[in-house]
Design an enzyme around this catalytic site. Structure first.
Site, PDB file in Angstrom:
ATOM      1  N   ARG A  44       0.833  -1.208   0.000  1.00  0.00           N
ATOM      2  CA  ARG A  44       0.000   0.000   0.000  1.00  0.00           C
ATOM      3  C   ARG A  44       0.869   1.261   0.000  1.00  0.00           C
ATOM      4  O   ARG A  44       0.493   2.288  -0.547  1.00  0.00           O
ATOM      5  CB  ARG A  44      -0.982   0.012   1.183  1.00  0.00           C
ATOM      6  CG  ARG A  44      -1.834   1.279   1.201  1.00  0.00           C
ATOM      7  CD  ARG A  44      -3.098   1.203   2.039  1.00  0.00           C
ATOM      8  NE  ARG A  44      -2.953   0.486   3.274  1.00  0.00           N
ATOM      9  CZ  ARG A  44      -2.204   0.883   4.316  1.00  0.00           C
ATOM     10  NH1 ARG A  44      -1.530   2.019   4.259  1.00  0.00           N
ATOM     11  NH2 ARG A  44      -2.130   0.145   5.396  1.00  0.00           N
ATOM     12  N   TYR A  97     -13.872  16.863 -16.203  1.00  0.00           N
ATOM     13  CA  TYR A  97     -14.414  15.499 -16.154  1.00  0.00           C
ATOM     14  C   TYR A  97     -15.463  15.454 -15.036  1.00  0.00           C
ATOM     15  O   TYR A  97     -15.224  15.973 -13.940  1.00  0.00           O
ATOM     16  CB  TYR A  97     -13.243  14.551 -15.871  1.00  0.00           C
ATOM     17  CG  TYR A  97     -13.629  13.109 -15.745  1.00  0.00           C
ATOM     18  CD1 TYR A  97     -14.007  12.386 -16.868  1.00  0.00           C
ATOM     19  CD2 TYR A  97     -13.606  12.467 -14.516  1.00  0.00           C
ATOM     20  CE1 TYR A  97     -14.354  11.049 -16.758  1.00  0.00           C
ATOM     21  CE2 TYR A  97     -13.946  11.136 -14.399  1.00  0.00           C
ATOM     22  CZ  TYR A  97     -14.324  10.431 -15.521  1.00  0.00           C
ATOM     23  OH  TYR A  97     -14.671   9.112 -15.410  1.00  0.00           O
ATOM     24  N   ASP A 169      -4.942  18.265 -15.399  1.00  0.00           N
ATOM     25  CA  ASP A 169      -5.356  16.919 -15.796  1.00  0.00           C
ATOM     26  C   ASP A 169      -5.056  16.794 -17.291  1.00  0.00           C
ATOM     27  O   ASP A 169      -5.692  17.437 -18.119  1.00  0.00           O
ATOM     28  CB  ASP A 169      -6.844  16.738 -15.497  1.00  0.00           C
ATOM     29  CG  ASP A 169      -7.363  15.356 -15.896  1.00  0.00           C
ATOM     30  OD1 ASP A 169      -6.770  14.714 -16.786  1.00  0.00           O
ATOM     31  OD2 ASP A 169      -8.385  14.922 -15.335  1.00  0.00           O
ATOM     32  N   LYS A 194      -7.275   5.518 -19.529  1.00  0.00           N
ATOM     33  CA  LYS A 194      -7.676   5.968 -20.853  1.00  0.00           C
ATOM     34  C   LYS A 194      -6.556   5.690 -21.871  1.00  0.00           C
ATOM     35  O   LYS A 194      -6.192   4.555 -22.056  1.00  0.00           O
ATOM     36  CB  LYS A 194      -8.046   7.452 -20.780  1.00  0.00           C
ATOM     37  CG  LYS A 194      -9.015   7.778 -19.628  1.00  0.00           C
ATOM     38  CD  LYS A 194     -10.368   7.105 -19.768  1.00  0.00           C
ATOM     39  CE  LYS A 194     -11.231   7.255 -18.518  1.00  0.00           C
ATOM     40  NZ  LYS A 194     -11.416   8.606 -18.039  1.00  0.00           N
TER      41      LYS A 194
HETATM   42  C1  LIG Z   1     -11.421   9.132 -16.783  1.00  0.00           C
HETATM   43  C2  LIG Z   1     -10.939  10.464 -16.407  1.00  0.00           C
HETATM   44  C3  LIG Z   1     -10.602  10.757 -15.076  1.00  0.00           C
HETATM   45  C4  LIG Z   1     -10.761   9.761 -13.962  1.00  0.00           C
HETATM   46  O1  LIG Z   1      -9.961   8.659 -14.160  1.00  0.00           O
HETATM   47  P1  LIG Z   1     -10.342   7.185 -13.624  1.00  0.00           P
HETATM   48  O2  LIG Z   1      -9.161   6.370 -13.984  1.00  0.00           O
HETATM   49  O3  LIG Z   1     -11.602   6.783 -14.307  1.00  0.00           O
HETATM   50  O4  LIG Z   1     -10.546   7.322 -12.148  1.00  0.00           O
HETATM   51  C5  LIG Z   1     -10.131  12.029 -14.796  1.00  0.00           C
HETATM   52  N1  LIG Z   1     -10.010  12.959 -15.754  1.00  0.00           N
HETATM   53  C6  LIG Z   1     -10.332  12.716 -17.040  1.00  0.00           C
HETATM   54  C7  LIG Z   1     -10.171  13.791 -18.039  1.00  0.00           C
HETATM   55  C8  LIG Z   1     -10.809  11.466 -17.409  1.00  0.00           C
HETATM   56  O5  LIG Z   1     -11.135  11.226 -18.685  1.00  0.00           O
END
Ligand SMILES: *Cc1c(COP(=O)(O)O)cnc(C)c1O
Length: 378
Positions: A44, A97, A169, A194
């Site tokens: 962890r 998001y 992000d 993604k």
């Molecule tokens: C999917 C996504 C997230 C969150 O990611 P997870 O792996 O689903 O928790 C955050 N920001 C963007 C732009 C995303 O497409």
């Protein structure tokens, strides 16, 4: 690893699934727990497969430190939590998001951290919001689903002048197309679920930064809040990194081509792609993302929801409420990513009932065009 059986190390990274590691004596365990030796003891806190993935991503992002987490959302939590305390303020883009916006609005505010959402394309509005002493400015490189592009250098400058830190992000762009840390961001976050994973078979996140002093508090938050990534997913992501640059470049080129084809299609009233001259952020996109403006695109059908429903029934492209798959997928933002908004909020953002979003893949684009429109061919 000094194992005499592998004098040349490893061509393929080994996987370490252990949740705990034995120590020969108390003294060496003490040293590892104090951080005085690099020993790992409990997964962890850290494990070798996650550390290797984090190191590779940090090199791609040109950062000083990085941490892999169990999801993109976990990366957001691990980055923001150590940056704020009760009474602080966060300024965030109003096009985030969905779950990120939800966490900032409904979860972070439980701890009496104020969150203000602004139009990140309006630099005066951002400057004004930051003037009320904010700790963090949070934006996405490319927003969902209208693909607005953030002016990262200008935003980093505004944040810096106001004593705040820019956090980006970068999920839609990936470090292949944009490296926010080189443009002045203090922190970068990715959902590896993604494009970086790229095959819809893992759930992971990453956060990294330029200031080594951030590393310890982020690791501590990830460990105490339990935001850890599993070794198997990390190993899969390591394999995905091998093809990341090729995949993202191919998908981005496909998206640019598909955007042109869609713009000529009868029944499509609008194509939204930052690489097209009719996109409001076209000039900025060319400057910020010179190697490709990404694999995401959106288009609007005449005929609203009924037209979208009929399109989705006929198309051969899978309807998926996510993005970043190896092949092209389609989604319907009004009912997925923007479901929790009122119809008025959606209209204000431009998320109309006829809007469909594509996450374009790396496959041969002629096949995608055929599949997208069912049996008909161009
Ligand atoms: C999917 C996504 C997230 C969150 O990611 P997870 O792996 O689903 O928790 C955050 N920001 C963007 C732009 C995303 O497409």
């Amino acid at each position: 690893m000094d194992d005499p059986r592998f004098p040349g190390g490893h061509l393929v990274p080994p996987i370490f699934p252990a949740s705990v590691y034995p120590y020969p004596d108390l003294e060496s365990l003490d040293r590892a727990m104090d951080g005085a030796s690099p020993g790992v003891f409990y997964a962890r806190d850290a494990h070798p497969t996650g550390d290797e993935l984090a190191a590779k991503l940090t090199a791609l992002e040109a950062g000083a430190w990085g941490r892999v987490t169990g999801s993109g959302m976990a990366a957001l939590v691990a980055a923001i939590v150590p940056s704020v305390k009760t009474g602080d303020r966060v300024v965030a883009s109003d096009q985030l998001y969905g779950k990120s916006a939800l966490w900032l609005r409904d979860e972070l505010t439980r701890f009496s951290v104020a969150v203000e959402f602004v139009n990140a394309r309006d630099l005066d509005a951002v400057r004004e919001a930051l003037a009320r002493s904010a700790r963090v400015l949070y934006v996405e490189t490319i927003s969902n689903p209208l693909l607005r592009v953030a002016n990262l250098e200008a935003l980093a400058d505004l944040a810096h002048k106001a004593g705040a830190r820019l956090m980006v992000d970068n999920t839609f762009a990936t470090p292949v197309l944009c490296r926010p840390l080189k443009l002045g961001a203090a922190l970068v976050q990715e959902s590896l679920t993604k494009f970086i994973g790229g095959h819809s078979d893992l759930t992971l996140g990453y956060v990294g930064g330029t200031d080594a002093a951030d590393s310890k508090p982020v690791h501590a938050a990830a460990s105490t809040w339990g935001l850890t990534a599993g070794p198997f997913d990390c190993w899969l992501a390591l394999r995905s990194l091998e093809s990341l640059s090729l995949r993202v470049r191919a998908a981005s080129a496909n998206a640019a081509e598909l955007a042109e084809r869609l713009a000529r299609w009868p029944g499509i009233t609008r194509v939204i792609y930052p690489g097209r001259p009719d996109h409001p952020d076209h000039a900025l996109a060319r400057k910020l993302l010179p190697d490709g403006q990404g694999a995401m695109l959106a288009f609007e059908l005449a005929g609203g929801r009924a037209a979208a429903e009929s399109f989705l029934r006929k198309t051969g492209v899978p309807l998926c409420p996510s993005l970043g798959h190896s092949g092209t997928t389609i989604s319907y933002p009004a009912a997925t990513s923007h479901r929790d908004m009122t119809a008025e909020e959606r209209t204000r953002l431009g998320v109309t009932e006829g809007l469909l979003r594509l996450s374009v893949g790396m496959e041969a684009i002629d096949n995608t065009t055929r599949e997208l429109f069912g049996d008909s061919t161009e």
